[in-house]
Design an enzyme around this catalytic site. Sequence first.
Site, short mmCIF file in Angstrom:
data_model
loop_
_atom_site.label_atom_id
_atom_site.label_comp_id
_atom_site.label_asym_id
_atom_site.label_seq_id
_atom_site.Cartn_x
_atom_site.Cartn_y
_atom_site.Cartn_z
N TRP A 189 85.05 -20.64 21.52
CA TRP A 189 84.45 -21.16 20.46
C TRP A 189 85.44 -22.37 19.77
O TRP A 189 86.54 -22.16 19.54
CB TRP A 189 84.14 -20.46 19.41
N GLU A 231 80.48 -21.07 23.29
CA GLU A 231 79.52 -20.94 22.13
C GLU A 231 79.23 -22.07 21.54
O GLU A 231 80.10 -22.92 21.05
CB GLU A 231 80.45 -19.92 20.90
N LYS A 233 77.35 -24.55 18.22
CA LYS A 233 77.30 -24.69 17.00
C LYS A 233 76.58 -25.94 16.53
O LYS A 233 77.06 -27.00 16.87
CB LYS A 233 78.82 -24.27 16.34
N ASP A 264 75.13 -17.79 18.34
CA ASP A 264 75.71 -17.06 17.19
C ASP A 264 74.37 -17.11 16.09
O ASP A 264 73.92 -18.41 15.89
CB ASP A 264 76.98 -17.57 16.53
N HIS A 267 74.61 -20.49 13.91
CA HIS A 267 75.17 -21.71 14.46
C HIS A 267 73.97 -22.65 14.78
O HIS A 267 73.96 -23.57 15.56
CB HIS A 267 75.80 -21.26 15.71
N HIS A 291 76.07 -13.35 19.03
CA HIS A 291 77.07 -13.19 18.00
C HIS A 291 76.24 -12.81 17.00
O HIS A 291 75.56 -13.67 16.40
CB HIS A 291 78.12 -14.31 17.77
N ASP A 299 75.87 -20.84 7.54
CA ASP A 299 76.62 -20.04 8.68
C ASP A 299 77.68 -19.09 7.77
O ASP A 299 78.87 -19.29 8.04
CB ASP A 299 77.47 -20.84 9.80
N ASP A 301 78.36 -16.06 7.69
CA ASP A 301 78.96 -14.66 8.03
C ASP A 301 78.71 -13.57 7.20
O ASP A 301 79.85 -12.81 7.15
CB ASP A 301 80.28 -15.12 8.70
N ASP A 331 79.73 -10.91 14.85
CA ASP A 331 80.72 -11.80 14.28
C ASP A 331 80.44 -11.98 12.64
O ASP A 331 79.45 -12.78 12.28
CB ASP A 331 80.38 -13.12 14.98
C1 RNT Z 1 82.87 -19.66 14.43
C2 RNT Z 1 82.28 -18.77 15.39
C3 RNT Z 1 83.28 -18.01 16.18
C4 RNT Z 1 84.24 -17.24 15.09
C5 RNT Z 1 85.08 -16.19 15.71
C6 RNT Z 1 86.10 -15.77 14.71
O1 RNT Z 1 81.84 -20.30 13.49
O2 RNT Z 1 81.05 -18.04 15.11
O3 RNT Z 1 82.68 -17.10 17.00
O4 RNT Z 1 83.47 -16.50 13.81
O5 RNT Z 1 85.57 -16.41 17.07
ZN ZN Z 2 80.51 -16.56 16.44
#
Ligand code: RNT
Ligand code: ZN
Length: 424
Positions: A189, A231, A233, A264, A267, A291, A299, A301, A331
Amino acid sequence: MAISEKLVNAGFEYAKEVYAAKGVDVEAAMAKAADTTISLHCWQGDDVNGCEGDSEGASNGIATTGNYPGKARNADELRADLDFVMPMIPGKSKLNLHASYAELHGKKIDRDAYTIEQFQGWVDWAKEKKIGLDFNPTYFSHPYVEDGFTLASRNEKHRKFWIEHGKRCREIGEEFGKQLGIPCVINHWMPDGYKDFQEDSVTPRKLMLDSLDEIFAAKDIPTTYVKDAIESKLFGLGVEAYTVVSGEFALAYALTRGKLVCTDAGHFHPTEQISQKISAIMQFMPEMLLHVSRPMRWDSDHVVALDDELQNIMNEIVKGGYEKRVNIALDFFDASINRCAAWVIGTRNSQKALLKAFLCPTDEIKKAEAEQDYTSRLALQEEAKTLPFTAVWDMYCLRQGAPVGDEWLKQVKQYEKDVQFKRG
Ligand code: RNT
Ligand code: ZN
């Protein structure tokens, strides 16, 4: 009051019969859940800080909020926290490491020169636990993330540095795969992008493409050792306007290069759900990486909750028969609550959703759908939601040696008193 084994048994007997009447074999469902791996991210334990020593916390597109006391300050404390957390989670796990969790043992080594030596402590720990390791190059929290760019940087020195980092990470991942006998999924990423509208969207994407190609061309590694993923985004903190590795970029790159795409949950555009993407992607690719996260308005998390989207994700994996092809990784990172509890809550929720997916009487519902009986489809889908899943979950936990119900919370409260709160 703790739930007694007798009570769990009684509930299970009832549930088993209810599910059998729906054509679902609870033993088979539990066995399948127990054979599906969920990769536990190391970074929940220390706010994505890492072990390199001089870190001032996560930066370059990653931010953790909250300052709950007791954060793990080094690899030993992080492993101790994982040792504590993992028995509270039923099912099969892997540990997902970031390159920033290198143990430098006082040496001055930068990320373009990392070798397995800086990760042998983690490998030995994983060997003992008989689990696999996944890996991530850390293209953030570093002075060379010049103006938010890494592999797409126009600064040749910095771009080369990140390319070398990517290569080193694949060499390290190969060692993980070899030493542990379990393939290592390596996720790339990159935070690269612009805060405000770009004039030239082409050059950074060309640079990114060349850099990734250079990383992967350096070494052919069999997928028995390493599976590379990219990955995507949509936007990030400070990268609101333009992201180099967008959804289209990552998907097309992975598809043309024989790599995995990593989707993710946070994302994409807020109304887009990754559960809806799985079966589309799986028509074209042998494997993918997820993810699993919980975006709140953006985003963010958040710790994964047992919500509709989590259930939909697991349902899509199971109903598609993709459990060996979709690599499930977590994640999320929350520093406002006990970090070990965050791990347990999010991972137990993911395991719950997975088990519940295996328990769904899907054949019956699929039949109604195929016959265009959408009345029955909706009726059965809704009834399936309240089948006695919790009784099977409790038995699953009991058999796996994991705490039943919220018993684990007491252990966390004790652990923070005895261990975490004593950390400086
Ligand atoms: C960031 C991505 C990535 C991170 C990790 C720590 O937006 O989601 O995957 O969260 O690699
Ligand atoms: Zn991620």
